[in-house]
Write an enzyme that holds these catalytic residues in place. Structure first.
Site, short mmCIF file in Angstrom:
data_model
loop_
_atom_site.label_atom_id
_atom_site.label_comp_id
_atom_site.label_asym_id
_atom_site.label_seq_id
_atom_site.Cartn_x
_atom_site.Cartn_y
_atom_site.Cartn_z
CE LYS A 85 20.43 34.00 29.68
NZ LYS A 85 21.38 33.62 28.61
CG ASP A 88 22.87 39.32 26.67
OD1 ASP A 88 23.46 40.26 27.24
OD2 ASP A 88 23.41 38.23 26.40
CE LYS A 114 24.51 38.88 23.56
NZ LYS A 114 25.24 37.62 23.41
CG ASP A 171 19.79 35.68 26.55
OD1 ASP A 171 19.92 34.46 26.33
OD2 ASP A 171 20.67 36.37 27.10
CG ASP A 196 27.65 38.54 25.74
OD1 ASP A 196 26.46 38.65 26.11
OD2 ASP A 196 27.97 38.16 24.60
CD GLU A 248 23.72 37.69 29.89
OE1 GLU A 248 22.76 37.05 29.45
OE2 GLU A 248 24.80 37.79 29.27
NE ARG A 281 28.25 31.63 31.81
CZ ARG A 281 29.10 31.14 30.91
NH1 ARG A 281 30.29 30.72 31.27
NH2 ARG A 281 28.75 31.06 29.64
#
Length: 515
Positions: A286, A291, A298, A309, A368, A370, A372
């Site tokens: 990933k 993010d 967030k 992230d 949020d 995202e 996956r």
């Protein structure tokens, strides 16, 4: 006043991934028959518990009797004593306690990990003496203990900002390991140390300097000419052509378009190795370079560390470097799924429905969730080449941190044999994971009225439902999902400060070595 429209695909100067390698200047480890401490020099001695008595005799010229009494035959300890020729740091590594095994020994600290952490911490304390040089002496250590000790020094030396002046290193060994093994342990410490620190550095880099296009080109520059490695970057047009719609959706709000980087590692194999090969290992990382949460924004505190992230992809860049440095005989395909989850006029929205590469439809419940999504398309791609197994690495959920803390990653897998190997390798490498269940109920909560699934669900068990989401994209391939934190919260062990931890690099290097 009319504001200028932000330009797309603005590429900054290529991110420089040429990190200094501290152990590079350590030319050799000399095999000796007696410990020698030179004048005006600090020493760091790593001694097996069984050899403490012999060590104390050798240190008599340097230490007073009351100081010698402080050196105890107690495993898992360290101390610094003021010798006549300078400070002497002493580490007595832990030994495996076979009589008091808990959790089947799967989270016990290995001798390798103990030595790494103790030596790294002691090295940082010795820096306070502002020494020009430091002699490392290992006494009666096994291979793994010595490797861990050298790695601890390399990890402790790392600092994102300018650190103290490095000490000139020399090293000696007294024990049963032959000279060839000493050369090998130094080479391996350099390889794994640089790989871990590379992953840490990538996480530490500010998000403005590692946006998807910049990040992809930096990886290409670092690895494209390394042994056995080819690099292929999929840009916006290629992603569109290949139906990588989930990655594209996540990246729509950013000024830089998403990228997918394929690192193809193919070593030169003998005929015997070719016959034994079970095919490549596929790994997916990933790479959300920052993010914000997207339109489901967030809160400030939750966004503060979101430069990390992309920690899963950083771990795999580190692993890729290790593959080339060690000339591993295991072919690998590494896929780095890179996007920036930003807020913009074209950001993807809750209730949007995406069609993944394998044709499954996904309604967006929360922007949020995202990570996956970018993993889904990459996992589809990874399984198409029929690898022997697929391993994905992602800073995927906060839920796993709630359950396991920050130092142990979550392991989800559809294969018991793979689970056993991964957990065993995690214990040996001191890069711990713990197996978590793939519960069918975690998939049920993702059912939706308008699509094959939604991308998130409210309620408990968030790490399980996230893993069950990913499971929809791996077919029947043996698969392991590592849900990691990727961050160290403060100075501990071989870590100088808070920052990227390099989590999963040592585990995966150990795993690849076992194949």
């Amino acid at each position: 006043m009319v504001m200028a429209k932000a330009k797309k695909n603005t590429q900054s100067e290529v991110l420089n991934l040429s990190l200094p390698l501290y152990l590079k200047d350590l030319k050799e480890i000399k095999s000796v028959k007696k410990l020698k401490i030179g004048p005006a020099k600090g020493s760091l001695i790593i001694c097996s518990p069984k050899s403490v008595t012999a060590l104390k005799k050798e240190l008599k010229p340097q230490l007073h009797p009351y100081q010698l009494k402080k050196i105890e035959n107690k495993a898992g300890t360290s101390l610094i004593l003021e010798g006549k020729s300078g400070p002497i740091g002493i580490v007595i590594p832990a030994v495996e306690d076979l009589e008091n095994i808990d959790h089947e020994g799967l989270i016990d600290e290995s001798p390798y990990a103990s030595t790494r952490n103790l030596v790294g911490a002691l090295y940082l304390k010795l820096e306070a003496y502002q020494l020009e040089s430091l002699h490392i002496h290992a006494q009666d250590l096994d291979y793994d203990e010595f490797l861990g000790g050298l790695l601890g020094i390399e990890m402790a030396y790392y600092s994102f900002k300018k650190g103290p002046q490095p000490m000139k290193l020399t090293a000696s060994y007294l024990g049963h390991l032959p000279q060839e093994a000493l050369k090998d342990v130094l080479d391996n410490a350099r390889a794994i140390g640089h790989s871990v620190n590379l992953a840490r550095y990538l996480v530490d880099v500010p998000p403005s300097e590692k946006r998807p296009e910049d990040y992809a080109h930096a990886v290409e520059k670092l690895l494209s000419k390394k042994y056995g490695m080819t690099v292929d970057i999929w840009d916006q047009k290629k992603l569109e052509k290949e139906n990588m719609n989930c990655i594209l959706a996540v990246g729509r709000g950013s000024a830089q378009e998403p990228r997918l980087v394929h690192l193809k590692y193919r070593p030169k194999l003998t005929k015997a190795q070719q016959l034994d090969s079970k095919g490549p290992v596929a790994l997916v990382g990933k790479g959300i370079t920052f993010d914000t949460g997207g339109l489901n924004l967030k809160p400030g505190q939750a966004m503060r560390l979101m430069k990390k992230d992309m920690g899963g992809s950083a771990a795999l860049v580190g692993l890729a470097y290790w593959l080339t440095a060690t000339k591993s005989s295991t072919p690998c395909d590494i896929y780095l799924s890179m996007a920036e989850n930003s807020v913009g006029s074209d950001s993807f929205r809750p209730s949007d429905i995406l069609t993944a590469r394998n044709g499954k439809t996904i309604e967006i419940d929360n922007t949020d969730a995202e990570g996956r999504l970018v993993m889904a398309d990459a996992l589809c791609l990874a399984t198409e080449s029929k690898p022997q197994c697929v391993i994905d690495v992602a800073t995927l959920t906060g839920a796993i941190k709630v359950g396991l803390g920050t130092d142990i990653g979550g392991l989800f897998t559809n294969n018991d044999d793979l689970a056993f190997i991964m957990q065993s390798c995690s214990q040996v490498s001191g890069d711990l994971v713990w197996r978590m269940p793939l519960m069918p109920s975690g998939r049920t909560v993702l059912n939706g009225p308008f699509s094959d699934m939604v991308n998130s669900a409210s309620g408990f068990g968030g790490a399980i439902s996230a893993a069950m989401f990913l499971k929809e994209f791996i077919n029947d391939t043996p698969w392991a999902h590592l849900d990691i934190y990727g961050w160290n919260n403060g100075s501990q062990g071989a870590y100088r400060t808070s920052g990227g931890s390099g989590q999963a690099v040592q585990l995966l290097a150990q795993f690849i070595s076992q194949l």
